[in-house]
Design an enzyme around this catalytic site. Structure first.
Site, short mmCIF file in Angstrom:
data_model
loop_
_atom_site.label_atom_id
_atom_site.label_comp_id
_atom_site.label_asym_id
_atom_site.label_seq_id
_atom_site.Cartn_x
_atom_site.Cartn_y
_atom_site.Cartn_z
N SER A 14 3.51 2.37 -3.55
CA SER A 14 4.55 1.60 -2.77
C SER A 14 4.74 1.12 -3.86
O SER A 14 5.09 1.02 -5.00
CB SER A 14 2.55 0.77 -2.13
OG SER A 14 2.32 0.09 -3.36
N LYS A 15 5.58 -0.57 -3.53
CA LYS A 15 5.67 -0.81 -3.90
C LYS A 15 4.90 -1.15 -5.93
O LYS A 15 5.80 -2.07 -7.37
CB LYS A 15 6.36 -2.41 -4.17
CG LYS A 15 8.21 -2.23 -3.02
CD LYS A 15 8.84 -3.03 -4.44
CE LYS A 15 10.62 -2.96 -3.44
NZ LYS A 15 10.49 -1.56 -4.56
#
Ligand code: GLU
Length: 508
Positions: free
Chosen positions: A270-271
């Site tokens: 994820s980010k």
């Protein structure tokens, strides 16, 4: 060599091309290239609610940047016909793709899906239904309240007399109801699903669009796909697709569901872990060569005792095999990517590196806007190559070549374990040397400066620290003597003179 594979990458234009998707595309492309087959892109834009204008263009541009070549994909006309005109200069003209039947945008193939959905109804493999979204959520909630997963079946229809000319959906009949659907997956092996758990999936929606499940099967068949590679989050859908192939009597492609990509902490990427989309990686200074190399190793290894980690595109194509893709999740290690990027940067020719650095330098305010500046960058390139992990690392290493520097603070001009007076003398002696030394080139300059160290009874680090700061304004730079030679005698003298006056007391 195995038989020629025809593979596709089938993104939905719902946002940026995510790195996990690119890995799927790379495996598909490598399989096609390894077997001398074909690879193409099909845009799966059947979900009108999640459609993001511009996403298709950006996906195709990302492939251009990565250098993943296509044997099929949306052409100018198809892109122009999309709701938000997704055309871009790199797209091919109609007819330039050969062999794979288009169009390659699903919203431009609607009659086909209708035709095959009706075929299924006519042959008893599908039926019409007209429950509203509200009715369906109520049914789902009731099933959940009973602790059951919601699986739609024909007898659950609230209206059984749905006419073809009124709004309705077409749902597949999962048959046999109590049987199992089995198939082989190249990565997961033999798989068995209980039909009781498989929904009577909607195939054609009320808006006339197909769902992914119908469209993917119809297109993969009509476009001659031999191997379906996709993320294993699609695994629960696979039995529906397998059944549809069997209903249609079409030969099934080989299935390969690729394991997930996780961060080094074992969590879904994820980010939080870092860059996500292809363009983020590009803008952070990664080379497409490195990204492809890195992504290919997420789940695949040459095996057979081959420990090779650094691959060119051609080497990957030669060595890739789908059988060697593992079934456990792959770990995305940003440190390994940085390392590989450095390796691929060092493999670039000086001219290629210089060319690729230009946009990054310009972004940092260093304009390479004249032949002289290009020439200068080309001279610098070999000296910074070793020091770059990313193309973004270059600007602070080269800015002082392209613009004047402000005189460094006095502290920076005083050598380690030296005082102001001895540093001043060292600078003056250097000035005199630089003024007349011939040839003003890297190696001879180094020799002369080392001799000067001995003469001044200074250690090389002492003298070189002062001179480096004086001529570049920085403590860390490309190798000092190459730097001085490239800066040229005049610039070095101007900067040394300024450093001298900075250390000098007034009137000294
Ligand atoms: N359109 C699907 C996606 O967005 C494609 C899945 C497949 O490759 O079958 O991932």
């Amino acid at each position: 060599m195995t038989a020629k594979a025809r593979t596709r990458f089938a993104p939905s234009p719902t946002g940026e091309l995510h790195i996990g998707g690119v890995r799927t595309a790379i495996f598909s492309w490598l399989l096609a290239r390894h077997t001398g087959g074909e690879f193409y892109i099909r845009i799966e834009d059947t979900d009108r609610e999640r459609y993001v204008p511009g996403a298709t263009r950006r996906i195709l541009e990302a492939f251009d940047w990565l250098g993943i070549d296509l044997d099929g994909g949306p052409d100018h006309d198809e892109l122009r016909a999309m709701p938000s005109n997704e055309d871009y200069p790199g797209a091919l003209d109609d007819g330039e793709y050969k062999g794979i039947p288009g169009p390659f945008v699903q919203s431009q193939r609607l009659p086909l899906y209708k035709q095959w959905a009706e075929w299924l109804v006519a042959h008893g493999y599908a039926y019409r239904a007209a429950e509203t979204p509200e009715e369906l959520s109520r049914m789902r909630a009731e099933a959940q309240a009973r602790g059951q997963t919601f699986v739609f079946r024909e007898e659950m229809r609230l209206r059984t007399d749905v006419r073809p000319d009124e709004p309705h959906v077409i749902r597949m009949r999962v048959l046999p109801r109590d049987g199992q659907t089995e198939f082989d997956d190249l990565i997961r092996g033999h798989l068995t699903f209980d039909n009781a758990q498989v929904d009577d999936q909607v195939l054609l929606k009320m808006d006339g669009f197909p769902t992914y499940h119908l469209a993917v099967v119809v297109d993969d068949h009509l476009q001659g796909v031999t191997h379906v590679l996709r993320g294993d989050d699609w695994l629960p859908s696979a039995p529906k697709h397998v059944l549809l192939y069997r209903y249609f009597g079409w030969p099934e492609p080989r299935w390969a569901h690729l394991p997930n990509v996780l961060g080094t902490d074992g969590k879904k990427l994820s980010k939080r872990h870092g860059a996500q989309s292809v363009f983020e990686f590009r803008d952070q200074g990664y080379l497409p060569e490195a990204l492809i190399n890195f992504l290919a190793l997420l789940g695949w290894a040459p095996g057979g005792g081959d420990e090779q980690n650094v691959f060119t595109r051609d080497e990957l194509i030669a060595k890739f095999s789908i059988e060697r893709v593992g079934s456990s999740p792959a770990t995305f290690d940003y440190n390994k990517l940085d390392w590989l990027n450095g390796v691929h940067i060092r493999r670039l020719s000086d001219a290629d590196l210089a060319e690729r650095l230009i946009p990054f330098l310009e972004r940092a305010g260093i304009c390479i806007d004249s032949p002289a500046r290009r020439e200068l960058l080309l001279k610098i390139a070999p000296h910074i190559k070793e020091r770059l992990k990313k193309l973004t690392d270059a600007a602070p290493l080269v800015d002082f070549f392209f613009a004047d520097i402000s005189t460094p603070p006095m502290d920076a001009l005083i050598g380690p374990k030296m005082d102001r007076q001895s540093s001043l003398e060292a600078l003056r002696a250097t000035y005199r040397l630089v003024e007349s030394f011939e040839p003003f080139e890297d190696a001879p300059l180094e020799q002369a400066m080392r001799a000067l160290c001995a003469e001044l009874q200074l250690k090389p680090t002492q003298l070189f620290t002062i001179v480096r700061n004086a001529v570049t304004g920085k403590p860390v730079t490309p190798p000092l003597f190459a730097t001085m030679a490239i800066l040229g005698r005049e610039t070095c003298l101007t900067r040394l003179a300024r450093a001298i006056s900075c250390l000098q007391s007034p009137g000294e």
